[in-house]
Design an enzyme around this catalytic site. Structure first.
Site, PDB file in Angstrom:
ATOM      1  N   GLU A  37     -10.116  -7.382  30.914  1.00  0.00           N
ATOM      2  CA  GLU A  37      -9.623  -8.696  31.853  1.00  0.00           C
ATOM      3  C   GLU A  37      -8.094  -8.475  32.039  1.00  0.00           C
ATOM      4  O   GLU A  37      -7.607  -8.884  33.074  1.00  0.00           O
ATOM      5  CB  GLU A  37      -9.921  -9.872  31.104  1.00  0.00           C
ATOM      6  CG  GLU A  37      -9.402 -11.092  31.750  1.00  0.00           C
ATOM      7  CD  GLU A  37     -10.447 -11.470  33.220  1.00  0.00           C
ATOM      8  OE1 GLU A  37     -11.386 -10.877  33.570  1.00  0.00           O
ATOM      9  OE2 GLU A  37      -9.565 -11.818  34.169  1.00  0.00           O
ATOM     10  N   GLY A  38      -7.568  -7.702  31.136  1.00  0.00           N
ATOM     11  CA  GLY A  38      -6.208  -7.239  31.312  1.00  0.00           C
ATOM     12  C   GLY A  38      -5.933  -6.754  32.672  1.00  0.00           C
ATOM     13  O   GLY A  38      -5.192  -6.928  33.433  1.00  0.00           O
ATOM     14  N   HIS A  39      -6.793  -5.486  32.794  1.00  0.00           N
ATOM     15  CA  HIS A  39      -6.563  -4.653  33.934  1.00  0.00           C
ATOM     16  C   HIS A  39      -7.076  -5.533  35.300  1.00  0.00           C
ATOM     17  O   HIS A  39      -6.641  -5.394  36.380  1.00  0.00           O
ATOM     18  CB  HIS A  39      -7.588  -3.501  33.996  1.00  0.00           C
ATOM     19  CG  HIS A  39      -7.363  -2.594  32.895  1.00  0.00           C
ATOM     20  ND1 HIS A  39      -8.173  -2.310  31.748  1.00  0.00           N
ATOM     21  CD2 HIS A  39      -6.367  -1.680  32.581  1.00  0.00           C
ATOM     22  CE1 HIS A  39      -7.865  -1.501  30.992  1.00  0.00           C
ATOM     23  NE2 HIS A  39      -6.655  -1.094  31.466  1.00  0.00           N
ATOM     24  N   ARG A 189      -8.495  -0.157  23.554  1.00  0.00           N
ATOM     25  CA  ARG A 189      -8.586   0.426  22.131  1.00  0.00           C
ATOM     26  C   ARG A 189      -9.158  -0.428  21.293  1.00  0.00           C
ATOM     27  O   ARG A 189      -9.473  -0.278  20.265  1.00  0.00           O
ATOM     28  CB  ARG A 189      -7.335   1.039  21.483  1.00  0.00           C
ATOM     29  CG  ARG A 189      -6.720   2.193  22.295  1.00  0.00           C
ATOM     30  CD  ARG A 189      -5.510   2.851  21.729  1.00  0.00           C
ATOM     31  NE  ARG A 189      -5.272   4.365  22.070  1.00  0.00           N
ATOM     32  CZ  ARG A 189      -4.503   4.707  23.049  1.00  0.00           C
ATOM     33  NH1 ARG A 189      -3.608   3.429  23.456  1.00  0.00           N
ATOM     34  NH2 ARG A 189      -4.126   5.953  23.530  1.00  0.00           N
TER      35      ARG A 189
END
Ligand code: PAF
Length: 282
Positions: A37-39, A189
């Site tokens: 979701e960050g990307h 990660r």
């Protein structure tokens, strides 16, 4: 219809030049894949500001040290393409290592100030690899804007400085850190963590909140805040602190006293074999 995927550097470059000359604004979201979701939130930002969004997916070998996780870094290209398509990106640029670093490759870009502290100490060539690949990606995709996530705060500051110092005609936009419901910052990660490890890793984002609360209730001493964060992390058997530092948001220089609104607390820690970073603005 599947999303357009380009692997060749020459093809990507001529495609971008064509898009620019027909008046399109290009947004680039550089990634190493294993998209979360960050990307995807960075794709949203790029879509708001431009009308052609390129997502680069390239696990960049030059930013990994010899004993780091380059080989085991998660590679999920098929799912990534699907996610990019659903989120409305236009093109995936997915070059091979040979395309990006052909035999005899010997040029690197190094920012020398902002890169010297924090991750620059524990991962000596990491940021040099990041600036090098980002400049290459900028030259290949010719973006009007490039969007990065704030979780990698030092990376963002270093890239901004490179763009300034080298007169690169690309605006750097930084999107907020995305967190899971429990507060853990999204990161590719995190996929390495077992449930037990993830539970302990949560102490990292919790410790940032402790720092924030201390600043909100008037603590001015950086030493006290850092000591409290280290104390909190030391309860976890699996965590080994790499650094806990309050730094200026743009220069990344260590702060002596809290000046609200200008600094951030940065943490890097091992959770068993997984190296995680997180930060919070103070
Ligand atoms: O943040 C990352 O995923 C990488 O460092 C980047 C910016 C894509 C360069 O390889």
């Amino acid at each position: 219809m599947a999303i357009q995927t380009i692997q060749s550097v020459n093809e990507m470059q001529s495609h971008s030049i064509g898009l620019r000359s027909s008046g399109h604004l290009i947004g680039l979201v550089p990634t190493m894949g294993s998209l979360h979701e960050g990307h995807l939130s960075l794709i949203d930002i790029a879509k708001e500001k431009t009308d052609k969004v390129i997502v680069s997916i390239f696990v960049n070998p030059t930013q990994f040290g010899p004993n780091e996780d380059f080989d085991k870094y998660p590679r999920t290209l098929k799912e990534d393409c699907e996610k990019c398509h659903q989120r409305g990106a236009d093109i995936i640029f997915n070059p091979t290592i040979q395309e990006m670093y052909p035999g005899g490759y010997s040029t690197f870009v190094e920012e020398e100030q902002i890169s010297s502290g924090l991750c620059g100490v524990s991962r000596p060539h990491h940021l040099r690899g990041v600036t090098t690949v980002c400049l290459k990606l900028f030259n290949i995709t010719r973006p009007d804007i490039a969007v990065f996530g704030r979780k990698d705060a030092q990376q963002c500051a270093v890239i901004r400085k490179m763009v300034l110092d080298l007169n690169i005609p690309t605006e750097i936009v930084v999107g907020p850190t995305q967190r899971d419901a429990d507060g853990m910052a999204t990161s590719s990660r995190n996929a390495y963590l077992s449930d037990k490890q993830r539970k302990e890793a949560l102490n990292i984002s919790n410790s940032l909140q402790i720092a924030r609360d201390m600043v909100n209730s008037g603590t001015k001493s950086v030493d006290r805040i850092v000591a409290e964060v280290i104390h909190h992390l030391s309860h976890s058997r699996r965590i080994r602190v790499i650094y806990v530092q309050v730094v200026d948001r743009s220069t990344m220089e260590p702060a002596r006293e809290i000046l609200p609104g200008t600094q951030q607390l940065c943490v890097a820690a091992w959770v068993d074999q997984t190296r995680l970073i997180d930060n919070i603005e103070l």
